[in-house]
Design an enzyme around this catalytic site. Structure first.
Site, PDB file in Angstrom:
ATOM      1  N   ALA A 143       0.829  -1.209   0.000  1.00 61.12           N
ATOM      2  CA  ALA A 143       0.000   0.000   0.000  1.00 61.12           C
ATOM      3  C   ALA A 143       0.864   1.261   0.000  1.00 61.12           C
ATOM      4  O   ALA A 143       0.676   2.158  -0.827  1.00 61.12           O
ATOM      5  CB  ALA A 143      -0.932  -0.003   1.208  1.00 61.12           C
ATOM      6  N   TYR A 144       1.810   1.335   0.921  1.00 60.37           N
ATOM      7  CA  TYR A 144       2.677   2.512   1.015  1.00 60.37           C
ATOM      8  C   TYR A 144       3.461   2.706  -0.280  1.00 60.37           C
ATOM      9  O   TYR A 144       3.513   3.820  -0.833  1.00 60.37           O
ATOM     10  CB  TYR A 144       3.630   2.369   2.196  1.00 60.37           C
TER      11      TYR A 144
END
Length: 250
Positions: A143-144
């Protein structure tokens, strides 16, 4: 005296950049969702409470900064990370938080700054890169890393939109920096393993931010990049890791 906005300037890299810019004579406006008054007082900066995911608050941030003079630089630094887990195990609320902060916040900041800088006829928008910006992947950072990859796209695309104007979009790449954002999402066992890599590649805030501040003030061409941890530096650190022991956690 240059007026510079640093989003997420209450702690970590943003706080460090703001400190170094002020030391070099800049008039800095920082923002955050909490701890703004304390950080601003410590730095000698102007503080604005601002959630970068809310366009009206970003507009208010610009207005405050512009009241001090033409805004020379806008640094989109505000961001968050997630727990280091595979995407399938990541809670939905964390996913939403990281996408909103790291991507929507940068889009809002870039849009507001670009529009007003075009009106004033000058300025540079700096977007903060991170792990994933160059396409590297890692389990637990899906996600990051996706948001940071997207931020690189935003910057490149925005630079094309600004071509032929006096406004620029540029990349700001701090490399791997030991901050609470980097460390807080690791389980104790994960952190012990990760420390081996951190001690080779990472640096402390006070090591990196003077370089970044100098780069911001010096400027680059539209679409350019100020990068601390370059490929040659990475290769050198791995090559010398056996006899150049570093301990950033001592």
């Amino acid at each position: 005296m240059a007026v510079i906005v640093v989003t997420g300037g209450t702690r970590g890299i943003g706080h460090g950049i703001a400190k170094e810019l002020i030391a070099r004579g800049a008039q800095v406006v920082i923002c955050g969702r909490s701890g703004v008054d304390e950080a601003a007082a410590e730095l000698g900066a102007t503080g604005v409470v601002c959630d970068m995911t809310v366009r009206a608050q970003v507009e208010a941030l610009w207005e405050k900064a512009a009241s001090l003079g033409p805004v020379a630089h806008w640094v989109n630094n505000a961001g968050v990370s997630t727990t280091s887990k595979p995407l399938a195990e990541l809670p939905a609320e964390q996913l939403e938080t990281v996408v909103n902060a790291n991507l929507l916040g940068v889009l809002n900041g870039s849009a507001v700054a670009a529009r007003h800088m075009l009106e004033q006829g000058s300025g540079t928008i700096w977007n903060m890169e991170g792990f994933g910006s160059d396409g590297r992947t890692m389990v637990g950072l899906t996600a990051y890393g996706s948001t940071k990859r997207a931020v690189t796209y935003v910057t490149e695309s925005l630079a094309k939109e600004l071509k032929g104007t006096q406004v620029k979009a540029a990349h700001l790449s701090p490399g791997m920096v030991v901050t609470d954002l980097l460390l807080k999402d690791y389980e104790p066992e994960q952190l012990e393993k990760a420390k081996k890599v951190f001690n080779i590649l990472a640096d402390k805030v006070e090591t990196v931010t003077p370089f970044l501040a100098e780069g911001i003030l010096k400027g680059v061409k539209n679409g350019g990049r100020v990068a601390w941890l370059t490929t040659p530096k990475i290769a050198f650190r791995f090559a010398t890791a056996g006899f150049n022991k570093r301990d950033l956690f001592a």
